[in-house]
Design a protein around this motif. Structure first.
Motif, mmCIF file in Angstrom:
data_model
loop_
_atom_site.group_PDB
_atom_site.id
_atom_site.type_symbol
_atom_site.label_atom_id
_atom_site.label_comp_id
_atom_site.label_asym_id
_atom_site.label_seq_id
_atom_site.Cartn_x
_atom_site.Cartn_y
_atom_site.Cartn_z
ATOM 1 N N THR A 61 -9.714 5.240 4.534
ATOM 2 C CA THR A 61 -9.475 3.803 4.502
ATOM 3 C C THR A 61 -10.168 3.178 5.688
ATOM 4 O OG1 THR A 61 -7.463 4.079 5.765
ATOM 5 C CG2 THR A 61 -7.226 3.983 3.378
ATOM 6 N N ASP A 176 -0.442 3.189 4.181
ATOM 7 C CA ASP A 176 -0.774 3.497 2.790
ATOM 8 C C ASP A 176 -1.383 4.894 2.675
ATOM 9 O OD1 ASP A 176 -3.015 2.675 4.205
ATOM 10 O OD2 ASP A 176 -3.935 1.661 2.507
ATOM 11 N N CYS A 179 1.402 7.519 3.016
ATOM 12 C CA CYS A 179 2.204 7.666 1.803
ATOM 13 C C CYS A 179 1.449 8.452 0.731
ATOM 14 C CB CYS A 179 2.605 6.296 1.271
ATOM 15 S SG CYS A 179 3.811 5.425 2.300
ATOM 16 N N ARG A 180 0.151 8.189 0.603
ATOM 17 C CA ARG A 180 -0.626 8.914 -0.406
ATOM 18 C C ARG A 180 -0.752 10.390 -0.040
ATOM 19 N NH1 ARG A 180 -3.877 4.265 -0.324
ATOM 20 N NH2 ARG A 180 -5.356 5.280 1.084
ATOM 21 N N ARG A 189 9.284 5.764 0.993
ATOM 22 C CA ARG A 189 8.386 4.628 1.275
ATOM 23 C C ARG A 189 9.188 3.409 1.728
ATOM 24 N NH1 ARG A 189 3.027 5.196 -2.293
ATOM 25 N NH2 ARG A 189 3.063 7.453 -2.549
ATOM 26 N N PRO A 215 -1.779 -2.761 5.812
ATOM 27 C CA PRO A 215 -1.588 -1.324 6.074
ATOM 28 C C PRO A 215 -2.342 -0.810 7.289
ATOM 29 C CG PRO A 215 -1.824 -1.698 3.730
ATOM 30 C CD PRO A 215 -2.101 -3.018 4.396
ATOM 31 N N VAL A 283 2.320 -5.734 1.349
ATOM 32 C CA VAL A 283 2.271 -4.341 1.816
ATOM 33 C C VAL A 283 3.258 -3.495 1.017
ATOM 34 C CG1 VAL A 283 2.724 -2.808 3.772
ATOM 35 C CG2 VAL A 283 1.498 -4.953 4.133
ATOM 36 N N GLU A 286 1.967 -2.846 -2.521
ATOM 37 C CA GLU A 286 0.919 -1.834 -2.561
ATOM 38 C C GLU A 286 1.501 -0.428 -2.384
ATOM 39 O OE1 GLU A 286 -3.487 -1.000 -0.613
ATOM 40 O OE2 GLU A 286 -2.124 -2.433 0.345
ATOM 41 N N LEU A 287 2.459 -0.282 -1.477
ATOM 42 C CA LEU A 287 3.042 1.040 -1.243
ATOM 43 C C LEU A 287 3.868 1.517 -2.433
ATOM 44 C CD1 LEU A 287 4.274 1.049 2.464
ATOM 45 C CD2 LEU A 287 2.083 1.759 1.532
ATOM 46 N N ARG A 291 -1.043 -0.056 -5.844
ATOM 47 C CA ARG A 291 -2.169 -0.939 -5.507
ATOM 48 C C ARG A 291 -1.666 -2.365 -5.403
ATOM 49 N NH1 ARG A 291 -3.950 -3.704 -10.117
ATOM 50 N NH2 ARG A 291 -3.466 -2.701 -12.125
#
Length: 968
Positions: A61, A176, A179-180, A189, A215, A283, A286-287, A291
Motif C-alpha cells: 500500500t 488495512d 487486517c488483510r 477489526r 488507513p 475507514v 473499507e476494513l 473496499r
C-alpha cells in the motif's frame, strides 16, 4: 516527464504534493488507472507523478510511510542521509516519505535517552506551507497524550535551519494491510477501530479535529496496538486558529484525501468533529466490507464537487458479497453493521453520530450483541437481540414459550420495557446531539465567516468558553440534561486552564440543575456537590467546601445501594478535605477508597483514589506505603493516559518528594524533572506550579539552594499575579522560596519576601501556616532577632497536629536553633535526642549524615567539644565514602566547621585550620558571598590561622568579609 530540477518542479509543487498524497493512499495496483483518470489541469502532472511512483511496485500500500525515489536535494533536504546529524539526532534509515515530509528512523547522539524515534523532516518543497504545517503539528501533538496517538518527544531547528519533529517510532503496518495480512475476523477489526476511535475522541476532547483520517495514517504494531499519525493538517478549535482556511489550504487547495473526506470537507465548508466521524466511517467501511463504497473522480474541483453531491452509498454487506470473503462475510454485515456504517456516512453532519464516542458505543453494542442506536427500535428487534445474547439459556422450548406468551403479561412487560428503553435512548440521543451542536457552535464562532473575521480569529479559548457558558441556560432551556452535561464538560475545561473560579460557578449551576432534575439525594446531585466541594477546598474556601462535602456524604448515607464508584469518589474527596487537619482520618478514607478502586475498571476517579492514598500516607510519614501507592497510581495512568494523564505530574511530584525523604536524592530529582516535563507537555498551569513547589523544596534539601532560587524567582513572579483560582498554592511557593533564601545565606531577603505576603497567611490551614511561620522564625534567628523568632514559634506550636511529622520536625529544628542562639544549647540537645522524627530508623546514609551534622553542632554549643569533634570526624568520614557527596555539601560544611571549632577550643590548632578552611570553601560554593554564616566561618578561620602562627593569612581572611560587604 522526469523532473530535471527542483526549480522546475517547485512552482507546481503544491498541486503535485496533494496529488502525490492521494496516490500514495491507493494500493499500487490501482495507481495506474488513477493516473489515467486525471483530467483538466491535473492531467499535465501525470508524467511527473508516474516518475515519482516508479519504484513503488513492490509496496503493498502506498502510504505516508511508503518510500519514494530519491529526489534532487534542496536546501531543506541537503545532507539528509543515513548517519547525518539533525539537531541531537543521528539519521539511521529513511522509513517514509509523503508529499511534504520525509520520516527517518533516528537515535539521539547526546546519550540523554536511548530509544528510536521517528524524525519528521521537510521534503522537496520547503517554504511557508510546510513551516505552517510543521508548527501546527508540533503544537497539536504537544497537547495530546494518549496511548493510541504517536507521542511527540521533541521539536526544534538544527544548525542548518532544518526544522524537525521527533515522535515515537511505531513499528507497524497500515490498518488495512494489517487486517488483510492477518485475515482478521469482523470482531477483531472492530476492536482495532475502537482503539482508533478512543484516540480520535481524546483529540476531540482537546478541541482538535484530525481532518485526514485514512488507513495509511493508522498503524498497527505486531502486538495489535494502534497508533494514530499525522496531525499535520489537523484543525485547532481554539486560540484564534482559522478553522476553515489556513495558509496551507490557500497554497495547495483543500488539504485532504478525497476518498476519505467528508462532503463538507470537499465543499470547503466549516469543519467540526463530524468530519472525523465521516472519515472514520469510511475507514470502518473499507476494513469491514473489504473496499471503499465509492471512488471519487480525479478531475478538477468542479467535477469533484459534482460527484460528491451525486454519490450513492451501497450497503456494506452488498459490497462485501462481491469481495473474495464471500456471502458468509456479507451476511455478518447485514443489519446492525450496515446501519452503523450508513449512519456514520450520512451526507449531512447533523444526521451522523453526534460524536466519535457515540459511533464507538454502537460498535460496542454490536460486539456485545445489544441493540444498536443506528437501527429503528422495535420489540421484535430487541427480543431477537436478547435471544442472540443468551442462546445457551434459550433453547427451542424457551423460544416456543416466548412465542405463546406474545400476547400475555410477559409480552406486555417487555413492550413497556422496550418503550421505556426507546424513550431513554431517544432522550440520550437528543442530549448527545444538543451537546455536539452546541459545542461546535461555540468553537465555530472564531471562523472567518463572521462580520469581523479578523476579530473573530483573535478570540481566545477562554473567551470562547466564557461565551459558551453564558449561552447554556438561555439556548438549551428545553434540553436540561444537555445543560447538565455541558456544564460538566465546560467546568473541566476551565479547571484544565487553571480558571477555578469560573469552574466553580458552573459547578454551582450543575448542582442546582441536578437537584431540580433528579432530587437532592440523587447520584447526580451528590456527584455535583462533591465536585463543587473539592474545587472550593482547592481554592482555600474551606468552610463552604467542607459544608458541601459533608452534605454530599450525608446524602450518600440516605441512598441504599449507592454506586461503589460514587462512594469511592466521596471517600477520596473527603480524604482531600481532612489531609491538612486530620491526616489519620484522611488516610483511613483514602485506604477505603483505594480498596474499592482496585476492584473497579480504571477511571479518572480510581486513579485519584490511589493518588490520595499516596498523599495521605506521605503526610503521616508512612513513606514505604506512600511510595507503593504513588507508583501504582503512576503505572495505571501511564497504561491509561486518556483517563488520568492530567494527574500524572502531581503523582510523580509527590513520588519524587517521597523518594527524597527516603534519602534517594538523584532518583527524586529525576522523578521531579520528569513530572516537570509532563506538566509542561500538558500545559496545565496548576500541575506546573505544584511540581515547581516540590522541586524547589528538593533542591533546597539537597544542598542546591542556588538551583532552588533560580526556579523560585520565576515562580514567585507568577504567584504575584495568580489570583484566587490557585488557592494556597502561590503562598506555598513563596514559603519554599523563602526557605531556599535562608539556606543560601540570605535571611534578610527571605524575611522581606515573607513580610510582603504576611496578610494572607491567616487564611491557610493550620499545618500550612506552621510551615511559613517556621521559615520566618528561622530567618529571624539567623539575623539575631530572637524575640520576634520566639513569637513566631509560640504562634506555630499550638497549630501543629500530632500526626504531621515533617511539619513538626521542621518546626522543632528551628526551635533548637533558637535555643542555641539564646544560650540554651543543652535544652536543644535534649530536644534533639527526644525527637521521634529524628530518632526514627534512618532511611539512608544521606539522612544519617545530615542528622550527625546537627547533633555535632548542638554538642559543640553545649560545651562538649571533644564529643563534637569525634562525631564531626565520623560524619566527614561517612561523607567521603558516599558515591555522590554533592547532595550533602551543606551538611559537610557544617561538619567541617564544627570539627574545626571543636579542635580550636581544645587547642589543636594544626587540625583546626584545614577543617575551617574546608568549611569556608564549601560555604563559598553554596551560599551568598555576604552570608552571615560565611562571615562567621571566615572569622573562625582567621582566629585559627593567627593561633597557628600565620598572621598574614589571618589578616587576609579577616579582610574578606569587608571586601564582600563592599560588593554592590
Amino acid at each position: 516527464m522526469k523532473p530535471s530540477s527542483i526549480a522546475a518542479l517547485q512552482a507546481d509543487w503544491p498541486a503535485v504534493s496533494d496529488l502525490l498524497d492521494e496516490a500514495l493512499a491507493l494500493p499500487p495496483m490501482r495507481r495506474e488507472a488513477w493516473l489515467d483518470a486525471l483530467a483538466g489541469p491535473e492531467a499535465r502532472h501525470r508524467d511527473t507523478l508516474r516518475a515519482l511512483l516508479a519504484t513503488q511496485a513492490e509496496i503493498e500500500t502506498g502510504d505516508f510511510l511508503g518510500a519514494l525515489p530519491p529526489l534532487p536535494a534542496t536546501e531543506a533536504t541537503a545532507g539528509a542521509v543515513p548517519g547525518a546529524i539533525v539537531g541531537p539526532y543521528r539519521l539511521v534509515s529513511q522509513i517514509g516519505r509523503g508529499g511534504m515530509a520525509s520520516v527517518w528512523l533516528a537515535e539521539r547522539v547526546d546519550g540523554l535517552v536511548k530509544r528510536p524515534v521517528a524524525l519528521k523532516l521537510p521534503a522537496v518543497a520547503w517554504g511557508e506551507a510546510f513551516a505552517t504545517r510543521l508548527v501546527r503539528e508540533r503544537e497539536i501533538l504537544a497537547g495530546l497524550a494518549h496511548e493510541h496517538i504517536a507521542r511527540l518527544y521533541d521539536a526544534g531547528v538544527d544548525a542548518q535551519g532544518r526544522p524537525y519533529l521527533a515522535m515515537a517510532y511505531v513499528d507497524g503496518q497500515p490498518i488495512d494491510a494489517y487486517c488483510r495480512q492477518h485475515q482478521l475476523p469482523l470482531k477483531a477489526r472492530v476492536a482495532l477501530l475502537l482503539q482508533v476511535m478512543a484516540a480520535v475522541a481524546h483529540a476531540h476532547g482537546r478541541l482538535v479535529v484530525h481532518r485526514d483520517l485514512k488507513p495509511s495514517n493508522i498503524l498497527v504494531t505486531a502486538e495489535g496496538q494502534v497508533s494514530l499519525l499525522d496531525f499535520g493538517i489537523a484543525k485547532l478549535l481554539q486560540d484564534g486558529e482559522l478553522t476553515q482556511e489556513t495558509a496551507l489550504t490557500r497554497l495547495g487547495g483543500h488539504a485532504l484525501t478525497p476518498d476519505y473526506a467528508s462532503p463538507e470537507q470537499i465543499r470547503g465548508e466549516p469543519l467540526g468533529t463530524a468530519t472525523d466521524v465521516y472519515s472514520l466511517g469510511m475507514v470502518a467501511y473499507e476494513l469491514l466490507a473489504g473496499r471503499l463504497p465509492y471512488r471519487l473522480p480525479r478531475g478538477g474541483s468542479a467535477e469533484l464537487l459534482q460527484a460528491i453531491d451525486q454519490v450513492q452509498l451501497p450497503r456494506a454487506s452488498q459490497v462485501a458479497a462481491e469481495e473474495p470473503q464471500g456471502r458468509a462475510h456479507a451476511r455478518a454485515l447485514q443489519g446492525d453493521l450496515d446501519a452503523i456504517l450508513h449512519r456514520a456516512l450520512k451526507p449531512r453532519p447533523e444526521e451522523r453520530y453526534g460524536s466519535v464516542d457515540a459511533f464507538a458505543q454502537d460498535l460496542r453494542r454490536w460486539r456485545d450483541g445489544e441493540p444498536v442506536q443506528a437501527r429503528p427500535d422495535s420489540l421484535a428487534y430487541r427480543t431477537g437481540k436478547f435471544i442472540a445474547r443468551h442462546r445457551l439459556q434459550v433453547g427451542a422450548g424457551a423460544v416456543a414459550v416466548v412465542a405463546l406468551l406474545a400476547g400475555s403479561g410477559v409480552a406486555l412487560w417487555q413492550a413497556r420495557e422496550a418503550r421505556a428503553q426507546a424513550e431513554l435512548a431517544l432522550t440520550e440521543a437528543a442530549t448527545a446531539r444538543s451537546v455536539q451542536a452546541f459545542l461546535e457552535s461555540v468553537f465555530m464562532t472564531n471562523t472567518g465567516h463572521q462580520d469581523d473575521p479578523e476579530a473573530a480569529r483573535r478570540t481566545t479559548a477562554r473567551e470562547l468558553l466564557d461565551r459558551g457558558a453564558a449561552r447554556i441556560e438561555r439556548e438549551l432551556a428545553d434540553v436540561p440534561e444537555a445543560q447538565l452535561r455541558l456544564n460538566q464538560t465546560m467546568q473541566e475545561m476551565y479547571i484544565h486552564m487553571g480558571l477555578n473560579e469560573r469552574a466553580t460557578a458552573l459547578q454551582r449551576r450543575s448542582l442546582a440543575l441536578a437537584m431540580r432534575l433528579h432530587g437532592a439525594d440523587s447520584a447526580q446531585a451528590i456527584e455535583a456537590r462533591t465536585s463543587l466541594g473539592k474545587s472550593l477546598i482547592e481554592m482555600n474556601q474551606r468552610d463552604e467546601g467542607r459544608e458541601q462535602l459533608l452534605a454530599a456524604e450525608a446524602a450518600s448515607q440516605r441512598v441504599p445501594g449507592l454506586d461503589p464508584g460514587l462512594r469511592m469518589t466521596i471517600d477520596q474527596t473527603l480524604s482531600f478535605l481532612f489531609i491538612n487537619e486530620d491526616p489519620v482520618r484522611a488516610a483511613d478514607l483514602a485506604a477505603r477508597a483505594a480498596q474499592v478502586a482496585r476492584q473497579l475498571p480504571p477511571s479518572q476517579d480510581t486513579l485519584n483514589a490511589l493518588q490520595m492514598l499516596g498523599e495521605t500516607s506521605f503526610k503521616l510519614g508512612r513513606l514505604p506505603e506512600a511510595e507503593a501507592a504513588l507508583r501504582e497510581a503512576a503505572a495505571q495512568i501511564e497504561r491509561h493516559p486518556d483517563l488520568g494523564g492530567g494527574a500524572l505530574p502531581v503523582v510523580l511530584a509527590t513520588l519524587g518528594t517521597t523518594q527524597a525523604k527516603r534519602g534517594r536524592p538523584q532518583e527524586a530529582l529525576d522523578t521531579l524533572q520528569r513530572a516537570q516535563a509532563q506538566a509542561r507537555h500538558l500545559g496545565d498551569p496548576y500541575s506546573q506550579h505544584i511540581v515547581a513547589q516540590k522541586l524547589i523544596s528538593a533542591h533546597t534539601e539537597n544542598s542546591q539552594a542556588a538551583e532552588a532560587l533560580a526556579l523560585g524567582t520565576a515562580e514567585v513572579a507568577w504567584a504575584r499575579g495568580a489570583g484566587a483560582d490557585f488557592g494556597a498554592l502561590p503562598l506555598l511557593l513563596v514559603g519554599h522560596q523563602a526557605r531556599a533564601l535562608v539556606a543560601h545565606g540570605e535571611p534578610a531577603a527571605a524575611l522581606a519576601l515573607l513580610q510582603a505576603w504576611q496578610a494572607q497567611v491567616g487564611g491557610l490551614p493550620p499545618d500550612l501556616q506552621v510551615g511559613l511561620l517556621a521559615v520566618r522564625a528561622d530567618a529571624r534567628v539567623a539575623l539575631g532577632r530572637a524575640a520576634e523568632a520566639r513569637a513566631d514559634l509560640e504562634r506555630a506550636l499550638p497549630l501543629v497536629g500530632e500526626h504531621a511529622p515533617f511539619v513538626m520536625g521542621e518546626l522543632r529544628q528551628v526551635r533548637r536553633r533558637w535555643w542555641v542562639a539564646q544560650g540554651q544549647a543543652a535544652q536543644a540537645l535534649q530536644d534533639f535526642r527526644g525527637d521521634a522524627f529524628v530518632t526514627a530508623p534512618s532511611p539512608g546514609p544521606l539522612v544519617t549524615v545530615r542528622r550527625q551534622a546537627e547533633e555535632a553542632g548542638l554538642l559543640l554549643a553545649a560545651g562538649h567539644a571533644s564529643l563534637a569533634a569525634d562525631l564531626a570526624a565520623q560524619g566527614l568520614a561517612a561523607v567521603a565514602g558516599l558515591p555522590d557527596r554533592r547532595f550533602v555539601r551543606q551538611a559537610e560544611a557544617d561538619l567541617a566547621e564544627v570539627r574545626g571549632l571543636a579542635l580550636l577550643r581544645q587547642g589543636q590548632v594544626a587540625g583546626a585550620v584545614p577543617a575551617l578552611a574546608q568549611a569556608v570553601a564549601l560555604r563559598r560554593d553554596l551560599q551568598d558571598p555576604r552570608s552571615p554564616a560565611l562571615a562567621r566561618g571566615l572569622a573562625a578561620l582567621a582566629e585559627a590561622q593567627a593561633a597557628s602562627g600565620q598572621p598574614a593569612a589571618a589578616g587576609a581572611t579577616r579582610a574578606a568579609p569587608q571586601r564582600l560587604q563592599a560588593r554592590p
